[in-house]
Design a protein around this motif. Structure first.
Motif, PDB file in Angstrom:
ATOM      1  N   ALA A 178      14.054   1.354 -11.445  1.00 52.81           N
ATOM      2  CA  ALA A 178      15.258   0.594 -11.786  1.00 52.81           C
ATOM      3  C   ALA A 178      16.049   1.299 -12.884  1.00 52.81           C
ATOM      4  CB  ALA A 178      14.886  -0.818 -12.215  1.00 52.81           C
ATOM      5  N   ARG A 179      15.364   1.823 -13.859  1.00 47.82           N
ATOM      6  CA  ARG A 179      16.043   2.526 -14.947  1.00 47.82           C
ATOM      7  C   ARG A 179      16.711   3.802 -14.453  1.00 47.82           C
ATOM      8  NH1 ARG A 179      13.416   1.090 -19.900  1.00 47.82           N
ATOM      9  NH2 ARG A 179      14.508   2.812 -20.937  1.00 47.82           N
ATOM     10  N   LEU A 180      16.111   4.412 -13.444  1.00 52.00           N
ATOM     11  CA  LEU A 180      16.636   5.676 -12.916  1.00 52.00           C
ATOM     12  C   LEU A 180      17.607   5.477 -11.762  1.00 52.00           C
ATOM     13  CD1 LEU A 180      13.244   7.600 -12.850  1.00 52.00           C
ATOM     14  CD2 LEU A 180      15.098   7.973 -14.480  1.00 52.00           C
ATOM     15  N   GLY A 181      17.676   4.263 -11.221  1.00 57.46           N
ATOM     16  CA  GLY A 181      18.488   4.020 -10.041  1.00 57.46           C
ATOM     17  C   GLY A 181      17.907   4.680  -8.810  1.00 57.46           C
ATOM     18  N   GLY A 182      16.586   4.562  -8.633  1.00 60.21           N
ATOM     19  CA  GLY A 182      15.914   5.247  -7.536  1.00 60.21           C
ATOM     20  C   GLY A 182      15.040   4.336  -6.711  1.00 60.21           C
ATOM     21  N   TYR A 183      14.153   4.964  -5.949  1.00 63.53           N
ATOM     22  CA  TYR A 183      13.293   4.286  -4.986  1.00 63.53           C
ATOM     23  C   TYR A 183      11.832   4.464  -5.399  1.00 63.53           C
ATOM     24  CZ  TYR A 183      17.580   4.850  -2.233  1.00 63.53           C
ATOM     25  OH  TYR A 183      18.880   4.841  -1.806  1.00 63.53           O
ATOM     26  N   VAL A 184      10.969   3.597  -4.868  1.00 65.92           N
ATOM     27  CA  VAL A 184       9.529   3.710  -5.067  1.00 65.92           C
ATOM     28  C   VAL A 184       8.877   4.040  -3.735  1.00 65.92           C
ATOM     29  CG1 VAL A 184       7.387   2.476  -5.608  1.00 65.92           C
ATOM     30  CG2 VAL A 184       9.398   2.178  -7.062  1.00 65.92           C
ATOM     31  N   VAL A 185       8.003   5.034  -3.737  1.00 68.81           N
ATOM     32  CA  VAL A 185       7.241   5.421  -2.548  1.00 68.81           C
ATOM     33  C   VAL A 185       5.794   4.990  -2.747  1.00 68.81           C
ATOM     34  CG1 VAL A 185       6.428   7.349  -1.148  1.00 68.81           C
ATOM     35  CG2 VAL A 185       8.745   7.381  -2.068  1.00 68.81           C
ATOM     36  N   GLY A 186       5.232   4.278  -1.792  1.00 72.27           N
ATOM     37  CA  GLY A 186       3.854   3.829  -1.905  1.00 72.27           C
ATOM     38  C   GLY A 186       3.347   3.235  -0.604  1.00 72.27           C
ATOM     39  N   LYS A 187       2.265   2.481  -0.709  1.00 70.69           N
ATOM     40  CA  LYS A 187       1.701   1.773   0.448  1.00 70.69           C
ATOM     41  C   LYS A 187       1.243   0.392   0.003  1.00 70.69           C
ATOM     42  CE  LYS A 187      -0.267   3.350   3.953  1.00 70.69           C
ATOM     43  NZ  LYS A 187      -1.216   3.861   4.967  1.00 70.69           N
ATOM     44  N   ASP A 188       2.162  -0.352  -0.598  1.00 67.86           N
ATOM     45  CA  ASP A 188       1.832  -1.665  -1.142  1.00 67.86           C
ATOM     46  C   ASP A 188       3.048  -2.559  -0.972  1.00 67.86           C
ATOM     47  OD1 ASP A 188       1.120  -3.888  -2.659  1.00 67.86           O
ATOM     48  OD2 ASP A 188      -0.011  -2.677  -4.098  1.00 67.86           O
ATOM     49  N   SER A 189       2.877  -3.660  -0.257  1.00 64.67           N
ATOM     50  CA  SER A 189       4.002  -4.558   0.008  1.00 64.67           C
ATOM     51  C   SER A 189       4.520  -5.226  -1.260  1.00 64.67           C
ATOM     52  CB  SER A 189       3.582  -5.624   1.028  1.00 64.67           C
ATOM     53  OG  SER A 189       2.448  -6.341   0.586  1.00 64.67           O
ATOM     54  N   ASP A 190       3.797  -5.135  -2.365  1.00 66.19           N
ATOM     55  CA  ASP A 190       4.293  -5.692  -3.622  1.00 66.19           C
ATOM     56  C   ASP A 190       5.596  -5.027  -4.058  1.00 66.19           C
ATOM     57  OD1 ASP A 190       2.500  -7.702  -4.145  1.00 66.19           O
ATOM     58  OD2 ASP A 190       1.088  -6.399  -5.155  1.00 66.19           O
ATOM     59  N   PHE A 191       5.838  -3.802  -3.618  1.00 66.93           N
ATOM     60  CA  PHE A 191       7.058  -3.106  -4.011  1.00 66.93           C
ATOM     61  C   PHE A 191       8.304  -3.740  -3.392  1.00 66.93           C
ATOM     62  CE2 PHE A 191       4.020   0.550  -4.589  1.00 66.93           C
ATOM     63  CZ  PHE A 191       4.110   0.562  -5.965  1.00 66.93           C
ATOM     64  N   VAL A 192       8.129  -4.621  -2.425  1.00 65.46           N
ATOM     65  CA  VAL A 192       9.256  -5.381  -1.893  1.00 65.46           C
ATOM     66  C   VAL A 192       9.484  -6.642  -2.719  1.00 65.46           C
ATOM     67  CG1 VAL A 192      10.169  -6.543   0.158  1.00 65.46           C
ATOM     68  CG2 VAL A 192       8.808  -4.480   0.407  1.00 65.46           C
ATOM     69  N   ILE A 193       8.446  -7.121  -3.365  1.00 62.88           N
ATOM     70  CA  ILE A 193       8.526  -8.345  -4.158  1.00 62.88           C
ATOM     71  C   ILE A 193       9.011  -8.051  -5.575  1.00 62.88           C
ATOM     72  CG2 ILE A 193       7.205 -10.297  -5.032  1.00 62.88           C
ATOM     73  CD1 ILE A 193       7.575 -10.295  -2.007  1.00 62.88           C
ATOM     74  N   LEU A 194       8.449  -7.008  -6.171  1.00 62.23           N
ATOM     75  CA  LEU A 194       8.863  -6.607  -7.509  1.00 62.23           C
ATOM     76  C   LEU A 194      10.329  -6.196  -7.494  1.00 62.23           C
ATOM     77  CD1 LEU A 194       5.680  -4.530  -8.272  1.00 62.23           C
ATOM     78  CD2 LEU A 194       6.428  -6.443  -9.680  1.00 62.23           C
ATOM     79  N   ASN A 195      11.046  -6.554  -8.550  1.00 59.14           N
ATOM     80  CA  ASN A 195      12.482  -6.253  -8.551  1.00 59.14           C
ATOM     81  C   ASN A 195      12.992  -6.166  -9.978  1.00 59.14           C
ATOM     82  OD1 ASN A 195      14.982  -5.690  -7.512  1.00 59.14           O
ATOM     83  ND2 ASN A 195      15.480  -7.785  -6.976  1.00 59.14           N
ATOM     84  N   ALA A 196      14.019  -5.348 -10.155  1.00 59.91           N
ATOM     85  CA  ALA A 196      14.707  -5.219 -11.439  1.00 59.91           C
ATOM     86  C   ALA A 196      16.076  -4.630 -11.151  1.00 59.91           C
ATOM     87  CB  ALA A 196      13.917  -4.327 -12.396  1.00 59.91           C
ATOM     88  N   GLU A 197      16.993  -4.865 -12.048  1.00 66.53           N
ATOM     89  CA  GLU A 197      18.362  -4.393 -11.849  1.00 66.53           C
ATOM     90  C   GLU A 197      18.389  -2.864 -11.795  1.00 66.53           C
ATOM     91  OE1 GLU A 197      22.784  -4.784 -13.951  1.00 66.53           O
ATOM     92  OE2 GLU A 197      21.032  -5.813 -14.793  1.00 66.53           O
TER      93      GLU A 197
END
Length: 843
Positions: A178-197
């Protein structure tokens, strides 16, 4: 973490929630590089899954490193700026302990049991090995070392960075993205739930595809470049046309070799797109995840589902015939109905939702498949508490700074994302408050300054990858979790026989330097839990009063309201969670001896054992370095710290001191294992099984030779036989390496002890042990062999079938007698553990 069934649901609804991006190889200006934050442990697991490297031999770390480098270089070549994030201090909060225990037992311990209960022929088949695959024990060290070598050896212009999270890596990765304005690469559906501006979305590793563009055609999407230097694919016709111009290559995220015109296509799932599809506010995705089920709401006692407080929430909320996707829809519809009713009933007080807690309570009552009256109020409160607890795990603090992008990182030299006051890592290293306060104020300040200095040294080492996060687990929760690998389930775990004596030294050093947390007994724990519940109520009151003008404001910013900045009145981001605070306390006035709760294999399950922390002054006296007790050991000179390590490992001999830094850990690991197996045999009063555990010199040569062999000369198809004893030898040496490296890291001597992890090949070791791979006589340097043998030759046993004439001072079975009773500096003793050493010193 992970939301039950969410990955399946996303795939079933891919067409409505996914966005495709393409990154093409070539030169990219610094301004066009796309920030990509990679979940480090997901990366490790995916590399092993896709590369098909043999795991059963203990690890092919050089081959693993080559794959890591290939992936990283290819990502950099398509214009990505990479940020690897690894889990930090104690990524297992106490509510997650049962889930972690169950997972380790199922994936590792039960896998070992199945392996050793299967015939040699069947367990050697690729399909069997693939089904019970276990990550090699040194995978983390190998991955970090590979990434650090890329940074050291190649001019990347800061395009590759490694971050070590304060706590669990998932929230840290999303906050960084979020701080970098980028994406997260992983294998965990939590990355769809977690959020920040500023967070742009989650890219599953298994939805990354490499293609090769034809040099004779121009891709139809080439004109769709956006400001970030990549192309967005949204139209099916465009995807079809692009597919005609390219050829799919590689294996998942692993790129094909020797191909230059590569293009990487990825699928992006953003929280806003998923929330829009489910027709709920994005801020309520964490609540949806908690209600559907994650690691924090899983059944805490699988054997007792009838107990009210341990009820499986799946059974409370969902009919058993519902599929995971149907459960997600049921929860989303329930939340949406509650909000719709609240919005359409402004004049009806009973329908209003004035706080987050009200929303959770109504959602729980609506989801219960049985009448709420069938449960007592206490049972409902416990269910609601678990939902609240699981929801809060997704809270990410707001960024209140004004500098965007990478320039806004590292405002403090100790933390990339937070100020010193808001850094969770520093909170767990705060010196304890139950120390004896000196009468002299200057002495009190001196003690504080010493501990501040130790804290700073450890944090700097941790941020640069020179400190195992599991060492700092001890400071947060008073627990230590061993990494387990394939080992004989009928024998005592190597974590205890090999690792524990060294870990006890680590506990002593931490207690002396910073002070360990005091584990609470059951009565104290219950009282603290009650106090924590009262604190939770006060926190909710703050949230409820956050906006009196708009009664629905709490719904629009649920977790953002909870994740207030560190400098606000709310102390949520600077204080540990209730579950952590009840786990271990530093402010306790308890006079109980300090203990650490170790989690390790016991038989065929993972169990907790309390280990008493020995007094460092007694340890120093035993090793004849009592003069170092005047000040914390960490602040002693480098030579004194080196002496302590060598004497603790019974290896303070001239030949070991003369070794190069790249070889010394290899020799120390071997000497420690040989000494421990010898000591166990001596203490067993002739037990045949313990005598068989002792090493032979041939096995020692095979072990050392595996580090000095040119692995490129070995046929990739070479597969040596798998034998039980050889598996145990690998488990022993792996445990020794991990434990010794932790001791070295704790004393900040990593520059004197270079890690040899990438030089080890399990296949080569097994090949030398079985004789299927000839061991060249001169492959081991003389000084290495001499260091491995000095003052410890009597600890080896002759191979079975060979008889040695008993020499003076030896027993007929080949067990040395006289040296066993000597207690000399740097030499082995016949003891079973650290406390036996200390007890012998008093005799």
């Amino acid at each position: 973490m992970g939301i039950h069934g969410l990955t399946t649901y996303l795939r079933e609804n891919r067409s409505t929630v996914v966005q495709y991006l393409r990154f093409t190889s070539g030169d990219h200006a610094a301004t066009s590089q796309t920030p990509l934050v990679i979940d480090g442990w997901s990366f490790i697991y995916e590399i092993f899954a896709l590369s098909n490297l043999p795991w059963v031999y203990g690890g092919e770390y050089d081959e693993f490193s080559k794959v890591v480098r290939s992936v990283v270089r290819s990502w950099l070549d398509v214009g990505l700026h990479l940020y690897f994030v690894f889990d930090g201090v104690c990524p297992y909060p106490e509510p997650k302990f049962p889930t972690v225990t169950s997972r380790v037992t199922k994936n590792t311990i039960q896998g070992s049991l199945l392996f050793f209960r299967t015939s040699s022929v069947s367990r050697s088949k690729p399909r069997f090995l693939s089904e019970i695959g276990i990550i090699p024990p040194r995978a983390y060290a190998a991955c970090v070392e590979s990434l650090q070598r890329i940074i050291r050896e190649e001019n990347l212009g800061f395009r590759l960075e490694i971050h070590y999270a304060d706590e669990e890596g998932d929230p840290y990765a999303v906050e960084l993205a979020a701080r970098l304005g980028g994406y997260v690469v992983g294998k965990d559906s939590d990355f769809v739930i977690l959020n920040a501006e500023g967070y742009k979305g989650y890219i599953p590793m298994d939805e990354m595809v490499w293609t090769s563009l034809s040099s004779e055609t121009t891709p139809s999407h080439a004109a769709n470049d956006d400001d970030d230097g990549f192309q967005t694919v949204v139209k099916p016709k465009t995807k079809k046309k692009a597919a005609q111009d390219s050829v799919t290559l590689g294996n998942g995220m692993i790129p094909p070799p020797d191909v230059t015109d590569l293009q990487l296509t990825v699928a992006v799932y953003s929280p806003s797109a998923v929330a829009s599809h489910l027709q709920i506010p994005p801020s309520l995705l964490p609540l949806l995840g908690a209600l559907v089920g994650n690691d924090f709401t899983a059944d805490r006692d699988q054997s007792s589902a009838t107990t009210s407080q341990e009820r499986n929430l799946h059974w409370l909320f969902f009919e058993r015939q519902l599929t995971p996707s149907q459960r997600i829809l049921r929860v989303a519809n329930t939340i949406r109905d509650i909000l719709t009713t609240a919005l359409s009933s402004k004049g009806k007080q009973k329908q209003q939702v004035h706080s987050v807690m009200q929303l959770i309570e109504r959602a729980v009552n609506a989801l219960l498949i049985r009448s709420p009256d069938s449960m007592t109020s206490g049972e409902r409160e416990k269910v609601i508490d678990r939902i609240v607890e699981a929801t809060l795990q997704y809270a990410i603090p707001r960024y209140e700074g004004s500098v965007a992008g990478a320039d806004g990182l590292w405002s403090s030299p100790l933390c990339a994302l937070h100020e010193v006051e808001g850094c969770a890592l520093l909170h767990y290293l705060i010196p304890p408050t139950d120390l004896d306060i000196p009468e002299n104020a200057s002495q009190e300040q001196e003690q504080k300054d010493i501990r501040d200095e130790i804290c700073r040294l450890y944090v700097n080492a941790y941020r640069t990858g020179k400190f195992d996060p599991r060492l700092l687990d001890i400071m947060k929760s008073g627990t230590f979790w061993y990494r387990h690998f394939l080992e004989n389930p009928d024998m005592e775990t190597v974590s205890k026989s090999i690792g524990r004596p060294i870990l006890e030294l680590c506990y002593s050093i931490l207690e002396d330097g910073l002070g360990l947390p005091q584990l609470l007994d059951e009565e104290e724990d219950a009282n603290e839990a009650d106090n924590a519940e009262d604190d939770e109520d006060e926190l909710i009151d703050v949230v409820e009063e956050s906006d009196n003008e708009d009664p629905l404001a709490p719904l629009r910013g649920v977790l953002h309201e909870l994740a207030t900045p560190a400098d606000s009145d709310d102390e949520m981001t600077t204080e540990p969670s209730p579950s952590d605070s009840t786990r271990a306390k530093r402010a306790s006035k308890s006079t109980r001896p300090k203990t650490i709760e170790e989690h390790l294999r016991r038989g065929t399950r993972l169990a907790a054992e309390e280990v008493l922390v020995p007094s460092l002054s007694e340890v120093l006296t035993h090793f004849d370095v009592a003069h170092l007790s005047a000040a914390p050991l960490l602040l002693a000179s480098e030579e004194d710290r080196l002496t302590f390590i060598l004497r603790a490992l019974q290896s303070d001999v001239s030949s070991v001191r003369a070794l190069e830094s790249k070889d010394i850990l290899i020799v120390l690991a071997l000497r420690w294992v040989v000494a421990r197996m010898y000591a166990r045999a001596e203490a067993s009063n002739g037990n045949k099984d313990r005598l068989k555990e002792r090493w032979t010199k041939q096995e020692a040569r095979a072990f050392l030779g595996s580090f000095f062999t040119d692995q490129s000369s070995i046929d990739p198809a070479f597969t040596p036989p798998i034998e039980d004893r050889h598996i145990q030898l690998v488990a022993q040496t792996s445990a020794a390496f991990e434990a010794i490296e932790r001791l070295v890291q704790l004393l900040l001597l990593t520059d004197r002890f270079e890690t040899p992890v990438l030089r080890f090949s399990g296949k080569v070791f097994h090949g030398y042990l079985t004789g299927t791979l000839p061991l060249p006589p001169s492959i081991i340097p003389d000084m290495v062999w001499d260091a491995a043998m000095e003052d410890i030759e009597h600890a080896y046993i002759e191979p079975l079938g060979k008889k040695k004439k008993a020499s003076r001072g030896e027993q007929p079975n080949g067990v040395a007698g006289t040296p066993a009773t000597k207690k000399q500096k740097g030499k082995i003793a016949t003891v079973g553990g650290l406390y036996s050493i200390l007890g012998d010193a008093e005799a």
